[in-house]
Design a protein around this motif. Structure first.
Motif, mmCIF file in Angstrom:
data_model
loop_
_atom_site.group_PDB
_atom_site.id
_atom_site.type_symbol
_atom_site.label_atom_id
_atom_site.label_comp_id
_atom_site.label_asym_id
_atom_site.label_seq_id
_atom_site.Cartn_x
_atom_site.Cartn_y
_atom_site.Cartn_z
ATOM 1 N N MET A 65 -16.947 72.452 76.231
ATOM 2 C CA MET A 65 -15.857 73.370 75.910
ATOM 3 C C MET A 65 -14.821 72.658 75.045
ATOM 4 S SD MET A 65 -13.348 75.411 78.543
ATOM 5 C CE MET A 65 -11.993 76.422 77.927
ATOM 6 N N GLU A 66 -14.465 73.292 73.932
ATOM 7 C CA GLU A 66 -13.466 72.717 73.036
ATOM 8 C C GLU A 66 -12.092 72.738 73.710
ATOM 9 O OE1 GLU A 66 -13.563 71.380 69.885
ATOM 10 O OE2 GLU A 66 -15.724 71.347 70.249
ATOM 11 N N PRO A 67 -11.299 71.699 73.513
ATOM 12 C CA PRO A 67 -9.968 71.686 74.124
ATOM 13 C C PRO A 67 -9.049 72.720 73.489
ATOM 14 C CG PRO A 67 -10.220 69.841 72.620
ATOM 15 C CD PRO A 67 -11.577 70.481 72.736
ATOM 16 N N ILE A 68 -8.083 73.162 74.252
ATOM 17 C CA ILE A 68 -7.052 74.044 73.730
ATOM 18 C C ILE A 68 -6.139 73.217 72.836
ATOM 19 C CG2 ILE A 68 -5.027 75.428 74.337
ATOM 20 C CD1 ILE A 68 -6.466 76.055 76.989
ATOM 21 N N ARG A 69 -5.951 73.658 71.608
ATOM 22 C CA ARG A 69 -5.116 72.918 70.669
ATOM 23 C C ARG A 69 -3.698 73.481 70.701
ATOM 24 N NH1 ARG A 69 -8.426 69.385 68.505
ATOM 25 N NH2 ARG A 69 -6.595 68.360 67.618
ATOM 26 N N ILE A 70 -2.756 72.591 70.881
ATOM 27 C CA ILE A 70 -1.340 72.949 70.895
ATOM 28 C C ILE A 70 -0.670 72.297 69.700
ATOM 29 C CG2 ILE A 70 0.842 72.800 72.139
ATOM 30 C CD1 ILE A 70 -0.711 72.630 74.722
ATOM 31 N N SER A 71 -0.036 73.101 68.876
ATOM 32 C CA SER A 71 0.761 72.569 67.780
ATOM 33 C C SER A 71 2.185 72.378 68.300
ATOM 34 C CB SER A 71 0.761 73.529 66.585
ATOM 35 O OG SER A 71 -0.535 73.622 66.029
ATOM 36 N N TYR A 72 2.630 71.133 68.277
ATOM 37 C CA TYR A 72 3.934 70.796 68.855
ATOM 38 C C TYR A 72 4.883 70.373 67.741
ATOM 39 C CZ TYR A 72 7.419 68.637 71.887
ATOM 40 O OH TYR A 72 8.593 68.304 72.529
ATOM 41 N N TYR A 73 5.965 71.113 67.579
ATOM 42 C CA TYR A 73 6.945 70.857 66.525
ATOM 43 C C TYR A 73 8.237 70.356 67.163
ATOM 44 C CZ TYR A 73 3.893 73.761 63.606
ATOM 45 O OH TYR A 73 2.823 74.279 62.920
ATOM 46 N N SER A 74 8.766 69.262 66.620
ATOM 47 C CA SER A 74 10.027 68.750 67.144
ATOM 48 C C SER A 74 10.736 67.941 66.077
ATOM 49 C CB SER A 74 9.790 67.875 68.382
ATOM 50 O OG SER A 74 9.162 66.658 68.025
ATOM 51 N N ASP A 75 12.018 67.710 66.317
ATOM 52 C CA ASP A 75 12.814 66.808 65.491
ATOM 53 C C ASP A 75 13.128 65.583 66.341
ATOM 54 O OD1 ASP A 75 15.246 65.523 64.325
ATOM 55 O OD2 ASP A 75 15.117 67.183 62.903
ATOM 56 N N VAL A 76 12.919 64.401 65.791
ATOM 57 C CA VAL A 76 13.071 63.176 66.573
ATOM 58 C C VAL A 76 14.506 62.958 67.040
ATOM 59 C CG1 VAL A 76 13.515 61.594 64.646
ATOM 60 C CG2 VAL A 76 12.255 60.782 66.648
ATOM 61 N N LEU A 77 15.483 63.607 66.392
ATOM 62 C CA LEU A 77 16.884 63.469 66.776
ATOM 63 C C LEU A 77 17.354 64.576 67.716
ATOM 64 C CD1 LEU A 77 18.508 62.443 63.354
ATOM 65 C CD2 LEU A 77 17.967 60.959 65.294
ATOM 66 N N CYS A 78 16.461 65.453 68.103
ATOM 67 C CA CYS A 78 16.832 66.602 68.931
ATOM 68 C C CYS A 78 16.846 66.218 70.409
ATOM 69 C CB CYS A 78 15.844 67.747 68.697
ATOM 70 S SG CYS A 78 16.072 69.148 69.799
ATOM 71 N N VAL A 79 17.968 66.484 71.081
ATOM 72 C CA VAL A 79 18.067 66.131 72.495
ATOM 73 C C VAL A 79 17.104 66.946 73.349
ATOM 74 C CG1 VAL A 79 19.951 67.753 73.023
ATOM 75 C CG2 VAL A 79 19.678 65.642 74.377
ATOM 76 N N TRP A 80 16.837 68.187 72.944
ATOM 77 C CA TRP A 80 15.917 69.022 73.722
ATOM 78 C C TRP A 80 14.488 68.477 73.641
ATOM 79 C CZ3 TRP A 80 18.092 71.803 77.180
ATOM 80 C CH2 TRP A 80 19.347 72.374 76.947
ATOM 81 N N ALA A 81 14.112 67.925 72.483
ATOM 82 C CA ALA A 81 12.795 67.301 72.361
ATOM 83 C C ALA A 81 12.745 66.006 73.167
ATOM 84 C CB ALA A 81 12.475 67.030 70.895
ATOM 85 N N TYR A 82 13.852 65.292 73.210
ATOM 86 C CA TYR A 82 13.952 64.087 74.038
ATOM 87 C C TYR A 82 13.763 64.447 75.507
ATOM 88 C CZ TYR A 82 16.328 59.905 75.983
ATOM 89 O OH TYR A 82 16.657 58.771 76.691
ATOM 90 N N ILE A 83 14.382 65.518 75.931
ATOM 91 C CA ILE A 83 14.236 66.001 77.303
ATOM 92 C C ILE A 83 12.804 66.433 77.580
ATOM 93 C CG2 ILE A 83 14.879 67.921 78.847
ATOM 94 C CD1 ILE A 83 17.689 67.787 77.436
#
Length: 225
Positions: free
Chosen positions: A1-19
């Motif tokens: 079974m092929e894995p589910i692919r997730i495209s993850y977008y973030s900004d390295v300076l974003c506190v929410w991405a850090y969290i």
């Protein structure tokens, strides 16, 4: 079974991405073979200093934004934020970091460094931690190479990916995908061939529930919509 692919977008300076980093780690730990994450960057802080000075001019400027980040961060025990975050040593742009990180990603893609060691993901985490905990100006190339050295990466091979234009090509691809999928929030997860997305501060259980729904339902099942 092929894995589910997730495209993850973030900004390295974003506190929410850090969290949210801990949630990605949990996802990888709980679904090691069923989920594959494709990392992309969205330029929320592409012109960081001017953007914050303008948007927070009437709310205390950079110090006001610093206070806002602290208000957000104190709700989460798993992260640490420097007292002067954003107030001093403000990075000029996240794009420089995104380009450099794509150069590291290319080393994995080309097999120059083993994917199994997940150096690219470690680098993203290291960049965020350097900024949020140490006030390192991660838009500065000297700082970027210093972090890479700590990860055991050689300057020459990283610079080669930038000089060749290939790292720029990956960054340009991100720009195209961000436009195609109208991504304007960091972080954003897109899966199920673009039919599902989760934006911003989404709890792990919500992400987990979406993944399990896709795993347990056949791909050709009709929608109840």
């Amino acid at each position: 079974m092929e894995p589910i692919r997730i495209s993850y977008y973030s900004d390295v300076l974003c506190v929410w991405a850090y969290i949210a980093q801990i949630r990605l780690d949990e996802l990888a730990a709980n679904f090691p073979d069923q989920v594959a994450i494709d990392y992309h960057f969205v330029s929320i802080f592409g012109n960081a200093h001017e953007k914050l000075e303008t948007r927070w001019r009437d709310k205390g400027g950079l110090r006001g934004y610093s206070n806002h980040v602290h208000e957000v961060a104190k709700k989460f025990d798993h992260i640490t934020v420097h007292p002067d975050i954003w107030a001093i040593a403000t990075p000029s742009s996240s794009m420089s970091s995104h380009l450099f990180l794509h150069a590291i990603q290319l080393l994995e893609i080309k097999g120059i460094i083993p994917k199994s060691e997940r150096i690219f993901e470690k680098a993203v985490r290291a960049f965020r931690e350097a900024f949020f905990t140490q006030l390192a100006d991660i838009s500065d190339r000297k700082v970027q190479f210093a972090i890479a050295k700590e990860l055991g990466l050689k300057r020459k091979v990283i610079q080669a990916q930038i000089d060749s234009g290939e790292a720029y090509a990956l960054l340009s691809k991100d720009f195209d995908l961000v436009k195609e999928h109208t991504v304007n929030v960091s972080p954003t997860l897109i899966f199920n061939e673009g039919r599902q997305r989760l934006n911003g501060n989404v709890g792990y259980r919500v992400i987990d529930a979406n993944i399990r729904e896709l795993l347990h339902n056949p791909a050709d099942e009709q929608s109840w919509c």
